[in-house]
Design a protein around this motif. Structure first.
Motif, PDB file in Angstrom:
ATOM      1  N   PRO A   1     -96.517  79.233   3.713  1.00 56.89           N
ATOM      2  CA  PRO A   1     -95.578  78.236   3.186  1.00 56.89           C
ATOM      3  C   PRO A   1     -95.752  76.871   3.862  1.00 56.89           C
ATOM      4  O   PRO A   1     -96.317  76.775   4.942  1.00 56.89           O
ATOM      5  CB  PRO A   1     -94.212  78.828   3.540  1.00 56.89           C
ATOM      6  CG  PRO A   1     -94.472  79.636   4.763  1.00 56.89           C
ATOM      7  CD  PRO A   1     -95.860  80.202   4.596  1.00 56.89           C
ATOM      8  N   VAL A   2     -95.216  75.840   3.203  1.00 57.75           N
ATOM      9  CA  VAL A   2     -95.200  74.498   3.773  1.00 57.75           C
ATOM     10  C   VAL A   2     -93.988  74.373   4.698  1.00 57.75           C
ATOM     11  O   VAL A   2     -92.880  74.716   4.316  1.00 57.75           O
ATOM     12  CB  VAL A   2     -95.111  73.433   2.659  1.00 57.75           C
ATOM     13  CG1 VAL A   2     -94.965  72.038   3.271  1.00 57.75           C
ATOM     14  CG2 VAL A   2     -96.331  73.517   1.757  1.00 57.75           C
ATOM     15  N   LYS A   3     -94.246  73.927   5.898  1.00 54.84           N
ATOM     16  CA  LYS A   3     -93.151  73.762   6.867  1.00 54.84           C
ATOM     17  C   LYS A   3     -93.360  72.470   7.634  1.00 54.84           C
ATOM     18  O   LYS A   3     -94.338  72.327   8.353  1.00 54.84           O
ATOM     19  CB  LYS A   3     -93.128  74.952   7.822  1.00 54.84           C
ATOM     20  CG  LYS A   3     -91.932  74.982   8.751  1.00 54.84           C
ATOM     21  CD  LYS A   3     -91.975  76.214   9.609  1.00 54.84           C
ATOM     22  CE  LYS A   3     -90.770  76.276  10.543  1.00 54.84           C
ATOM     23  NZ  LYS A   3     -90.827  77.457  11.409  1.00 54.84           N
ATOM     24  N   SER A   4     -92.442  71.519   7.521  1.00 56.61           N
ATOM     25  CA  SER A   4     -92.611  70.202   8.141  1.00 56.61           C
ATOM     26  C   SER A   4     -92.303  70.225   9.634  1.00 56.61           C
ATOM     27  O   SER A   4     -93.050  70.748  10.421  1.00 56.61           O
ATOM     28  CB  SER A   4     -91.699  69.192   7.452  1.00 56.61           C
ATOM     29  OG  SER A   4     -90.356  69.598   7.578  1.00 56.61           O
ATOM     30  N   LYS A   5     -91.281  69.636   9.990  1.00 59.65           N
ATOM     31  CA  LYS A   5     -90.565  69.716  11.260  1.00 59.65           C
ATOM     32  C   LYS A   5     -91.256  70.384  12.435  1.00 59.65           C
ATOM     33  O   LYS A   5     -91.286  71.589  12.581  1.00 59.65           O
ATOM     34  CB  LYS A   5     -89.266  70.464  10.977  1.00 59.65           C
ATOM     35  CG  LYS A   5     -88.205  70.179  11.971  1.00 59.65           C
ATOM     36  CD  LYS A   5     -86.802  70.394  11.512  1.00 59.65           C
ATOM     37  CE  LYS A   5     -86.401  71.732  10.917  1.00 59.65           C
ATOM     38  NZ  LYS A   5     -84.950  71.848  10.849  1.00 59.65           N
ATOM     39  N   LYS A   6     -91.840  69.585  13.297  1.00 60.47           N
ATOM     40  CA  LYS A   6     -92.293  70.159  14.556  1.00 60.47           C
ATOM     41  C   LYS A   6     -91.486  69.535  15.693  1.00 60.47           C
ATOM     42  O   LYS A   6     -91.237  68.336  15.709  1.00 60.47           O
ATOM     43  CB  LYS A   6     -93.779  69.935  14.781  1.00 60.47           C
ATOM     44  CG  LYS A   6     -94.266  68.555  14.415  1.00 60.47           C
ATOM     45  CD  LYS A   6     -95.403  68.660  13.418  1.00 60.47           C
ATOM     46  CE  LYS A   6     -95.534  67.395  12.616  1.00 60.47           C
ATOM     47  NZ  LYS A   6     -96.120  67.607  11.300  1.00 60.47           N
ATOM     48  N   LEU A   7     -91.110  70.346  16.609  1.00 61.19           N
ATOM     49  CA  LEU A   7     -90.219  69.851  17.646  1.00 61.19           C
ATOM     50  C   LEU A   7     -91.003  69.280  18.815  1.00 61.19           C
ATOM     51  O   LEU A   7     -92.153  69.609  19.043  1.00 61.19           O
ATOM     52  CB  LEU A   7     -89.329  70.988  18.126  1.00 61.19           C
ATOM     53  CG  LEU A   7     -90.051  72.219  18.660  1.00 61.19           C
ATOM     54  CD1 LEU A   7     -90.087  72.213  20.158  1.00 61.19           C
ATOM     55  CD2 LEU A   7     -89.404  73.462  18.123  1.00 61.19           C
ATOM     56  N   LYS A   8     -90.360  68.395  19.531  1.00 65.29           N
ATOM     57  CA  LYS A   8     -90.986  67.858  20.730  1.00 65.29           C
ATOM     58  C   LYS A   8     -90.462  68.584  21.963  1.00 65.29           C
ATOM     59  O   LYS A   8     -89.297  68.949  22.034  1.00 65.29           O
ATOM     60  CB  LYS A   8     -90.736  66.358  20.824  1.00 65.29           C
ATOM     61  CG  LYS A   8     -89.358  65.920  20.362  1.00 65.29           C
ATOM     62  CD  LYS A   8     -89.251  64.411  20.391  1.00 65.29           C
ATOM     63  CE  LYS A   8     -87.885  63.967  19.919  1.00 65.29           C
ATOM     64  NZ  LYS A   8     -87.755  63.949  18.459  1.00 65.29           N
ATOM     65  N   VAL A   9     -91.344  68.724  22.912  1.00 68.99           N
ATOM     66  CA  VAL A   9     -91.013  69.517  24.091  1.00 68.99           C
ATOM     67  C   VAL A   9     -90.648  68.612  25.256  1.00 68.99           C
ATOM     68  O   VAL A   9     -91.313  67.619  25.511  1.00 68.99           O
ATOM     69  CB  VAL A   9     -92.197  70.420  24.469  1.00 68.99           C
ATOM     70  CG1 VAL A   9     -91.928  71.140  25.779  1.00 68.99           C
ATOM     71  CG2 VAL A   9     -92.470  71.427  23.356  1.00 68.99           C
ATOM     72  N   ARG A  10     -89.595  68.972  25.946  1.00 64.24           N
ATOM     73  CA  ARG A  10     -89.135  68.219  27.111  1.00 64.24           C
ATOM     74  C   ARG A  10     -89.610  68.910  28.381  1.00 64.24           C
ATOM     75  O   ARG A  10     -89.520  70.134  28.500  1.00 64.24           O
ATOM     76  CB  ARG A  10     -87.602  68.144  27.085  1.00 64.24           C
ATOM     77  CG  ARG A  10     -86.983  67.489  28.303  1.00 64.24           C
ATOM     78  CD  ARG A  10     -85.562  67.018  28.022  1.00 64.24           C
ATOM     79  NE  ARG A  10     -84.583  68.091  27.970  1.00 64.24           N
ATOM     80  CZ  ARG A  10     -83.537  68.177  28.800  1.00 64.24           C
ATOM     81  NH1 ARG A  10     -83.362  67.261  29.734  1.00 64.24           N
ATOM     82  NH2 ARG A  10     -82.669  69.150  28.685  1.00 64.24           N
ATOM     83  N   ASN A  11     -90.118  68.132  29.327  1.00 69.81           N
ATOM     84  CA  ASN A  11     -90.509  68.678  30.622  1.00 69.81           C
ATOM     85  C   ASN A  11     -89.361  68.550  31.617  1.00 69.81           C
ATOM     86  O   ASN A  11     -88.734  67.491  31.714  1.00 69.81           O
ATOM     87  CB  ASN A  11     -91.730  67.941  31.168  1.00 69.81           C
ATOM     88  CG  ASN A  11     -92.991  68.361  30.458  1.00 69.81           C
ATOM     89  OD1 ASN A  11     -93.422  69.511  30.546  1.00 69.81           O
ATOM     90  ND2 ASN A  11     -93.588  67.448  29.710  1.00 69.81           N
ATOM     91  N   ARG A  12     -89.105  69.628  32.329  1.00 68.60           N
ATOM     92  CA  ARG A  12     -88.070  69.592  33.363  1.00 68.60           C
ATOM     93  C   ARG A  12     -88.627  70.216  34.639  1.00 68.60           C
ATOM     94  O   ARG A  12     -89.524  71.057  34.587  1.00 68.60           O
ATOM     95  CB  ARG A  12     -86.813  70.361  32.917  1.00 68.60           C
ATOM     96  CG  ARG A  12     -86.195  69.792  31.650  1.00 68.60           C
ATOM     97  CD  ARG A  12     -85.000  70.592  31.199  1.00 68.60           C
ATOM     98  NE  ARG A  12     -83.823  70.374  32.031  1.00 68.60           N
ATOM     99  CZ  ARG A  12     -82.645  70.978  31.807  1.00 68.60           C
ATOM    100  NH1 ARG A  12     -82.520  71.838  30.804  1.00 68.60           N
ATOM    101  NH2 ARG A  12     -81.609  70.733  32.587  1.00 68.60           N
ATOM    102  N   PHE A  13     -88.059  69.790  35.773  1.00 70.02           N
ATOM    103  CA  PHE A  13     -88.589  70.225  37.070  1.00 70.02           C
ATOM    104  C   PHE A  13     -87.467  70.851  37.891  1.00 70.02           C
ATOM    105  O   PHE A  13     -86.539  70.153  38.315  1.00 70.02           O
ATOM    106  CB  PHE A  13     -89.231  69.035  37.783  1.00 70.02           C
ATOM    107  CG  PHE A  13     -90.327  68.403  36.960  1.00 70.02           C
ATOM    108  CD1 PHE A  13     -91.632  68.861  37.061  1.00 70.02           C
ATOM    109  CD2 PHE A  13     -90.035  67.400  36.030  1.00 70.02           C
ATOM    110  CE1 PHE A  13     -92.640  68.308  36.274  1.00 70.02           C
ATOM    111  CE2 PHE A  13     -91.030  66.841  35.239  1.00 70.02           C
ATOM    112  CZ  PHE A  13     -92.336  67.301  35.354  1.00 70.02           C
ATOM    113  N   PHE A  14     -87.548  72.158  38.050  1.00 73.45           N
ATOM    114  CA  PHE A  14     -86.499  72.910  38.739  1.00 73.45           C
ATOM    115  C   PHE A  14     -86.986  73.340  40.121  1.00 73.45           C
ATOM    116  O   PHE A  14     -88.061  73.920  40.254  1.00 73.45           O
ATOM    117  CB  PHE A  14     -86.137  74.180  37.949  1.00 73.45           C
ATOM    118  CG  PHE A  14     -85.307  73.943  36.710  1.00 73.45           C
ATOM    119  CD1 PHE A  14     -84.972  72.666  36.281  1.00 73.45           C
ATOM    120  CD2 PHE A  14     -84.846  75.029  35.963  1.00 73.45           C
ATOM    121  CE1 PHE A  14     -84.201  72.456  35.137  1.00 73.45           C
ATOM    122  CE2 PHE A  14     -84.081  74.824  34.814  1.00 73.45           C
ATOM    123  CZ  PHE A  14     -83.758  73.546  34.397  1.00 73.45           C
TER     124      PHE A  14
END
Length: 345
Positions: free
Chosen positions: A216-229
């Motif tokens: 199927p066609v799927k748009s929407k790709k999410l962006k990833v956030r970097n965090r430092f724990f």
DNA sequence: AACGCGGGGAT
DNA sequence: ATCCCAGCGTT
């Protein structure tokens, strides 16, 4: 041969023997459906078995505390599912005498039950004629009928639900819903499906047009956030340590963790040492600080990449609210912390 | 409508 | 690396 006849015929020959398929009881069906949201059968299976063993009825689940439910859910992810599961169990047990709502419409009112799950329970338990629309259904129908609708769009679910409703045999919606999902999971898989042996290889529109791999066609790709724990693994002279509950919104809500210093980037020994002295043990109770892992552990969530370091902090005397390692293991932790406790503590 | 929310398996 | 998994709740 109609689409549904062929599909159901395929299902009867190829279906897996899954424990939640041998019952009409909405309780285990509900449990399985919540666990399998965005989760593969193989990953959810051991959790289903432990939950049905520890909580044989909805009353048993309702009686448990949230912490016990989260501990049993530990490692499965999307922990709001466990919290909502528990709340809904209490609602069903206390307000509905332990009887689940008997229709799609009423199931939809329960916390954690959306359109997919309400349709699954209503069809599997009550044989209500309502189609399930999950990732499998999007894939199977978009390919078979060559539908280029963006499945990330809000309207897509309605479109595919209407199509599935037209296709489903009104005298046996349950088997159709099971069949189309199983077909998507086993045969019409996302990547490189074996169309050569597919029962639909003479009628599938996408195969005929050689575009199976583009549907199927799927748009929407999410962006990833970097965090430092930076986690402080305190160790006092009794061998006790400290943990705290994550109560704010966001990841791992209501799970436990070690005291946390979150930074904007990877920080070195001196920086973390200074912050520990300034913010945690001002009265110079520190004996030593050691970096447990030189390289950050990169724990990848779908929407965040966590760069995690554990710092062993040996301190003098006895810490307040300290707990021993045996007690520590009874709390629910994010899997990355659980793994540290089991392997490196 | 868009985003946040876990962890792991398949490619 | 990238995608996706029997999605849902919040904003």
């Amino acid at each position: 041969m109609t689409f549904s006849n062929l599909l159901i015929q395929w299902y009867l020959r190829n279906k897996r023997d899954l424990p939640w398929r041998n019952t009409n009881n909405p309780y285990p069906i509900w449990l399985s459906e919540i666990m399998l949201q965005q989760t593969r059968v193989a990953q959810g299976m051991p959790y289903f078995l432990s939950f049905t063993t520890v909580f044989p009825t909805v009353f048993d689940l309702a009686k448990a505390d949230e912490e016990q439910v989260l501990k049993l859910w530990q490692g499965l992810g999307y922990y709001s599912r466990a919290r909502n599961l528990h709340k809904t169990a209490q609602h069903v047990a206390d307000e509905l005498s332990g009887v689940f709502p008997g229709t799609y419409k009423d199931l939809l009112k329960l916390k954690g039950i959306g359109e997919y799950t309400a349709a699954a329970i209503a069809s599997f338990s009550y044989n209500e004629v309502v189609p399930v629309v999950d990732g499998n259904v999007f894939r199977v129908l978009s390919r078979y009928f060559d539908i280029e609708t963006d499945i990330a769009a809000a309207s897509a679910k309605k479109e595919f639900a209407a199509l599935a409703f037209e296709l489903m045999p009104k005298d046996n919606p349950a088997i159709f819903n099971q069949a189309i999902m199983e077909f998507g999971a086993l045969q019409c898989v996302p990547k490189s499906p074996n169309c050569g042996i597919c029962v639909f290889n003479e009628s599938c529109a996408a195969l005929q047009k050689n575009k199976v791999d583009r549907l199927p066609v799927k748009s929407k790709k999410l962006k990833v956030r970097n965090r430092f724990f930076n986690y402080l693994v305190v160790n006092d002279e009794q061998g006790n340590t400290v943990i705290q509950k994550r109560t704010d919104k966001g990841i791992w809500h209501n799970l436990y963790e070690f005291p946390l210093i979150e930074t904007e980037k990877v920080e070195d020994f001196d920086c973390i040492t200074e912050r520990i002295q300034k913010e945690f043990f001002t009265n110079n109770g520190i004996i030593s600080i050691m970096e447990c892992n030189e390289k950050s552990i990169i724990h990848k969530l779908s929407h965040q990449h966590l760069h995690i370091k554990f710092w062993k902090v040996n301190i003098k005397g006895t810490i307040e609210n300290g707990i021993d390692v045996v007690t520590l293991r009874t709390f629910p932790f994010p899997i990355v912390i659980h793994n540290f406790i089991e392997k490196d503590l």
